[in-house]
Motif scaffolding. Sequence first.
Motif, PDB file in Angstrom:
ATOM      1  N   ALA A  94       0.839  -1.089   0.033  1.00 46.31           N
ATOM      2  CA  ALA A  94      -0.091   0.120   0.001  1.00 46.31           C
ATOM      3  C   ALA A  94       0.912   1.343   0.111  1.00 46.31           C
ATOM      4  N   VAL A  95       0.490   2.208  -0.803  1.00 47.86           N
ATOM      5  CA  VAL A  95       1.185   3.589  -0.810  1.00 47.86           C
ATOM      6  C   VAL A  95       0.792   4.162   0.501  1.00 47.86           C
ATOM      7  N   LEU A  96      -0.332   4.074   1.266  1.00 46.44           N
ATOM      8  CA  LEU A  96      -0.577   4.625   2.555  1.00 46.44           C
ATOM      9  C   LEU A  96      -1.358   3.576   3.427  1.00 46.44           C
ATOM     10  N   ALA A  97      -0.958   3.538   4.752  1.00 49.19           N
ATOM     11  CA  ALA A  97      -1.760   2.576   5.589  1.00 49.19           C
ATOM     12  C   ALA A  97      -1.447   3.333   6.980  1.00 49.19           C
ATOM     13  N   LYS A  98      -2.706   4.233   7.444  1.00 50.38           N
ATOM     14  CA  LYS A  98      -2.483   4.926   8.865  1.00 50.38           C
ATOM     15  C   LYS A  98      -3.630   4.453   9.506  1.00 50.38           C
ATOM     16  N   LYS A  99      -3.525   4.275  10.680  1.00 52.12           N
ATOM     17  CA  LYS A  99      -4.652   3.828  11.461  1.00 52.12           C
ATOM     18  C   LYS A  99      -5.493   5.074  11.899  1.00 52.12           C
ATOM     19  N   LEU A 100      -6.884   4.967  11.754  1.00 52.45           N
ATOM     20  CA  LEU A 100      -7.705   6.027  12.004  1.00 52.45           C
ATOM     21  C   LEU A 100      -8.401   5.913  13.179  1.00 52.45           C
ATOM     22  N   VAL A 101      -8.984   4.978  13.445  1.00 59.37           N
ATOM     23  CA  VAL A 101      -9.689   4.865  14.936  1.00 59.37           C
ATOM     24  C   VAL A 101      -9.885   3.338  15.268  1.00 59.37           C
ATOM     25  N   ALA A 102     -10.267   3.028  16.413  1.00 57.29           N
ATOM     26  CA  ALA A 102     -10.447   1.520  16.735  1.00 57.29           C
ATOM     27  C   ALA A 102     -11.713   1.138  16.208  1.00 57.29           C
ATOM     28  N   PHE A 103     -11.831  -0.244  15.897  1.00 53.37           N
ATOM     29  CA  PHE A 103     -13.128  -0.652  15.228  1.00 53.37           C
ATOM     30  C   PHE A 103     -13.745  -1.822  15.625  1.00 53.37           C
ATOM     31  N   ASP A 104     -14.936  -1.748  15.951  1.00 52.72           N
ATOM     32  CA  ASP A 104     -15.679  -2.808  16.609  1.00 52.72           C
ATOM     33  C   ASP A 104     -16.693  -3.569  15.394  1.00 52.72           C
ATOM     34  N   PRO A 105     -16.405  -4.836  15.102  1.00 55.93           N
ATOM     35  CA  PRO A 105     -17.057  -5.311  14.069  1.00 55.93           C
ATOM     36  C   PRO A 105     -18.643  -5.734  14.359  1.00 55.93           C
ATOM     37  N   GLU A 106     -18.647  -5.755  15.330  1.00 57.11           N
ATOM     38  CA  GLU A 106     -20.394  -6.005  16.016  1.00 57.11           C
ATOM     39  C   GLU A 106     -21.085  -4.924  16.195  1.00 57.11           C
ATOM     40  N   ASN A 107     -20.300  -3.637  16.205  1.00 60.63           N
ATOM     41  CA  ASN A 107     -21.368  -2.312  16.727  1.00 60.63           C
ATOM     42  C   ASN A 107     -20.343  -1.373  16.184  1.00 60.63           C
ATOM     43  N   HIS A 108     -20.714  -0.805  15.044  1.00 59.08           N
ATOM     44  CA  HIS A 108     -20.113   0.291  14.266  1.00 59.08           C
ATOM     45  C   HIS A 108     -20.980   1.043  13.529  1.00 59.08           C
ATOM     46  N   ALA A 109     -20.703   2.253  12.911  1.00 57.04           N
ATOM     47  CA  ALA A 109     -21.685   2.979  12.180  1.00 57.04           C
ATOM     48  C   ALA A 109     -21.829   2.389  11.029  1.00 57.04           C
ATOM     49  N   ASP A 110     -22.748   2.879  10.006  1.00 58.34           N
ATOM     50  CA  ASP A 110     -23.033   2.501   9.027  1.00 58.34           C
ATOM     51  C   ASP A 110     -23.373   3.371   7.983  1.00 58.34           C
TER      52      ASP A 110
END
Length: 241
Positions: free
Chosen positions: A174-190
């Motif tokens: 990848a040209v860029l790979a930077k963490k944005l935020v933590a992620f919850d696969p069971e409870n996240h915005a859509d």
Amino acid sequence: MRVGGRIVVLAMAGAFAAVTAGWGAPRKTHSVVLGSVKKVEYSKAGDPAGFGSGEDGLKIRALLVDGVLKEWTTGESHDVTDRSFVVRRVIRLNDHLPDDKLEPGDKQGHWVWQRGPWLLVDRTTGHETALKLPDYDPGVSQVSWFRDYGAYCGVTASGKSLYAVVAQVAARKAVLAKKLVAFDPENHADPACGLAEWQREPLRITFHPAGKDAMSFDIVPGSAVLVEDAEDEGATAAAQK
């Protein structure tokens, strides 16, 4: 000796003629088109990973090579070069259980549609290749294309982090790979992340994680690494892991 010499000369002349004939032979051209849009039934039960909230159907188009159906696709295509483009594949999956009984007059059984990987399609050869986009998640990643770059929010293998990713077609990393935020696969915005926005000069990409401030990154532009084969049977390179 003269006879033998004539045989050698004739053999060499025949070989040379065959090679030069190959040079002059017209290259086979192909017709590569996307068909008209049609809407099909689509549900979260059929595509739990790719289904978006509020969707009541899926718009698909046929990828036709020389008039023959090769794949089904969905969404807009993007021209990478004057002969290659990317488009997202959609898969028709058999959802029929072994014990399911067909209804009277139903010869096909039960099928569902699922969003699949992005394809790189060569208009000259008619060859298509599935792109391997780093940390790509079909339910989260909305790819924004510019030139031969694809920008999207990716999900790490652990499923616990949302990353800003910029992938280049045919590049290994990848040209860029930077963490944005933590992620919850069971409870996240859509959606978990809005569509990324490109800026040309300076080359910059802005990500929009849900509920967070936008984050921008400058990209150091480089040369395209995509190799488009001249031969009909050649395989076009795709992005690697």
